[in-house]
Design a protein around this motif. Sequence first.
Motif, short mmCIF file in Angstrom:
data_model
loop_
_atom_site.label_atom_id
_atom_site.label_comp_id
_atom_site.label_asym_id
_atom_site.label_seq_id
_atom_site.Cartn_x
_atom_site.Cartn_y
_atom_site.Cartn_z
N LEU A 40 0.84 -1.20 0.00
CA LEU A 40 0.00 0.00 0.00
C LEU A 40 0.88 1.25 0.00
N PRO A 41 0.60 2.20 -0.87
CA PRO A 41 1.41 3.42 -0.90
C PRO A 41 1.29 4.22 0.39
N LEU A 42 2.34 4.95 0.73
CA LEU A 42 2.35 5.72 1.96
C LEU A 42 1.19 6.69 2.02
N LYS A 43 0.87 7.34 0.92
CA LYS A 43 -0.24 8.29 0.90
C LYS A 43 -1.54 7.61 1.36
N THR A 44 -1.77 6.40 0.89
CA THR A 44 -2.97 5.66 1.27
C THR A 44 -2.94 5.30 2.75
N VAL A 45 -1.78 4.89 3.25
CA VAL A 45 -1.65 4.54 4.66
C VAL A 45 -1.93 5.75 5.54
N LEU A 46 -1.43 6.91 5.16
CA LEU A 46 -1.67 8.12 5.96
C LEU A 46 -3.15 8.49 5.94
N GLU A 47 -3.82 8.23 4.83
CA GLU A 47 -5.27 8.45 4.78
C GLU A 47 -5.99 7.52 5.74
N GLN A 48 -5.51 6.27 5.84
CA GLN A 48 -6.09 5.34 6.79
C GLN A 48 -5.91 5.85 8.23
N LEU A 49 -4.74 6.39 8.51
CA LEU A 49 -4.48 6.93 9.84
C LEU A 49 -5.39 8.11 10.16
N ASP A 50 -5.63 8.96 9.19
CA ASP A 50 -6.56 10.08 9.42
C ASP A 50 -7.94 9.56 9.79
N MET A 51 -8.42 8.54 9.09
CA MET A 51 -9.74 7.99 9.40
C MET A 51 -9.75 7.31 10.76
N LEU A 52 -8.69 6.59 11.09
CA LEU A 52 -8.61 5.98 12.42
C LEU A 52 -8.66 7.04 13.51
N GLY A 53 -7.83 8.07 13.35
CA GLY A 53 -7.72 9.08 14.40
C GLY A 53 -8.93 9.98 14.53
N GLU A 54 -9.57 10.28 13.40
CA GLU A 54 -10.67 11.25 13.41
C GLU A 54 -12.04 10.61 13.60
N GLU A 55 -12.22 9.39 13.07
CA GLU A 55 -13.57 8.82 13.03
C GLU A 55 -13.72 7.52 13.80
N VAL A 56 -12.70 6.70 13.82
CA VAL A 56 -12.85 5.36 14.37
C VAL A 56 -12.46 5.29 15.84
N VAL A 57 -11.24 5.66 16.17
CA VAL A 57 -10.74 5.49 17.53
C VAL A 57 -11.52 6.32 18.56
N PRO A 58 -11.90 7.57 18.27
CA PRO A 58 -12.68 8.29 19.29
C PRO A 58 -13.97 7.57 19.68
N VAL A 59 -14.63 6.97 18.71
CA VAL A 59 -15.86 6.22 19.02
C VAL A 59 -15.53 4.96 19.80
N LEU A 60 -14.48 4.25 19.37
CA LEU A 60 -14.10 3.04 20.08
C LEU A 60 -13.69 3.33 21.53
N ARG A 61 -12.95 4.42 21.73
CA ARG A 61 -12.57 4.78 23.11
C ARG A 61 -13.80 4.95 23.98
N LYS A 62 -14.74 5.70 23.47
CA LYS A 62 -15.94 6.00 24.24
C LYS A 62 -16.74 4.74 24.53
N GLU A 63 -16.93 3.91 23.51
CA GLU A 63 -17.76 2.72 23.67
C GLU A 63 -17.09 1.69 24.58
N PHE A 64 -15.81 1.44 24.37
CA PHE A 64 -15.13 0.47 25.23
C PHE A 64 -15.08 0.94 26.67
N ALA A 65 -14.84 2.24 26.88
CA ALA A 65 -14.79 2.78 28.24
C ALA A 65 -16.13 2.64 28.94
N ALA A 66 -17.22 2.87 28.21
CA ALA A 66 -18.55 2.79 28.81
C ALA A 66 -18.90 1.36 29.23
#
Length: 364
Positions: free
Chosen positions: A311-337
Motif C-alpha cells: 500500500l502506498p504511503l499516501k494511502t496509509v496516511l489516509e487510513q491513519l486520518d480515518m482511524l484518528g478522526e472517526e474510528v478510535v474516538p468512538v471506540l474509546r468512548k464505547e469500550f470505556a462505557a
Amino acid sequence: MQFGVFTVGDVTPDPTTGRTPTEGERLQAMVTIARKAEEVGLDVFATGEHHNPPFVPSSPTTMLGYIAGMTERLILSTATTLITTNDPVKIAEDFAMLQHMAGGRVDLMLGRGNQGPVYPWFGQDIRQGIPLSIENYHLLHRLWREDVVDWQGQFRTPLQGFTSTPRPLDGVPPFVWHGSIRSPEIAEQAAYYGNGFFHNHIFWPKEHTQRMVELYRQRFEHYGHGSADQAIVGLGGQVFMRRNSQDAVAEFRPYFNDAPVYGGGPSLEQFMSETPLTVGSPQQVIDRTLTFRDYVGDYQRQMFLIDHAGLPLKTVLEQLDMLGEEVVPVLRKEFAARKPSHVPEAPTHESLRAQQQNAEGSAE
C-alpha cells in the motif's frame, strides 16, 4: 484502552503500479507512519523484527530510538521481539537503553516469529522454539529485576556475577506482552509471570482467539495475579477503509491478492467472513471491532495493521486520518462505557512505577 498501529515492515511491490520501494524508502515510511500515529491521537506504534526479505526492520530498537526523538507521547513497542534467536542479555540492555532515551515510553512483545530459516542463522534449532522462549524469558525477567545475576541454562553460556546495563529506568522494567497465534505454552508463560498476552487476531477465526485468551485468563487467575477478567489482553487486526465499502473492497483487493501473508489463499470475501480482517467503511470497522469484546472480554490494547502488502504511503496516511478522526474516538468512548471499574487499563511506565512505589511503601 490503548489504540495503535503495527507494521511488519514488508517491502512489497505495489500491484497497481508495479513499483517496489527501496529499503530506505520503506524504513522512512515506517517512521512517517509512527509520527502520524501520534499526530492523529493514537497511543502506540509497534514494529516487527525480521531478518529476511521481503522485510526490513532487523533492528527495532534502532528505529524506535530514532522515533523517540521525534515524538513526545507515543508508546514505542514491538510487534515481535524474537525471544528465541536474540540473546536475552542483549534484549535486556537494548530495551533498558531505549527506556532511558524515550523517557519510559517503551514496552515490547516477545514472540517466536514465523520464519523458520531465522533459527539456524542465529545458531538455534527451530525444534527448540518453545523451550528457548521459556528459558530465555526467564533469564530476561531476572536480568531486569536483579542487580547481579548468576545463571546457567541449556541454550547460552553461563553468567557469573553479571549486571546488565543500563538498569531499567526508575527500577521499573518495560512491560512485556507475550505474543502468540497458536501456542498455548506461551499463553501459560504470560499468565505465570502476570504479563500481558497479545493475540495477533489476523489469520484465525474468532473461536480460536477466544480459546487462547480464555486459557490465558484462567491461568492468570490460577497464579494469583487477579481475577480472570483483570488479565491484560491485546489484540491485533487489519483494516482498510474508504467512505463507501464497495470502494474499499475494490481498492484493497489487488493488495490482498498479492500480499506476502495472504496471497494465494482464500478469497478476500472468505477471509473477511472467517477472520477479523475488516475492509469497508469507518462505521463497519467500528462495528466489527466492538464485537471483539464479545468473545475475549474487556481488553487493554487494540492494534491495527494498515501498511502491509505494498500500500502506498499516501494511502496509509489516509487510513491513519480515518482511524484518528472517526474510528478510535468512538471506540474509546464505547469500550470505556462497557468496561467494569475493576478491570485495569493497559500498564504504562507511570502506572508500573506507582504500583512499585505502593508496594515498597506497604512493605515498610
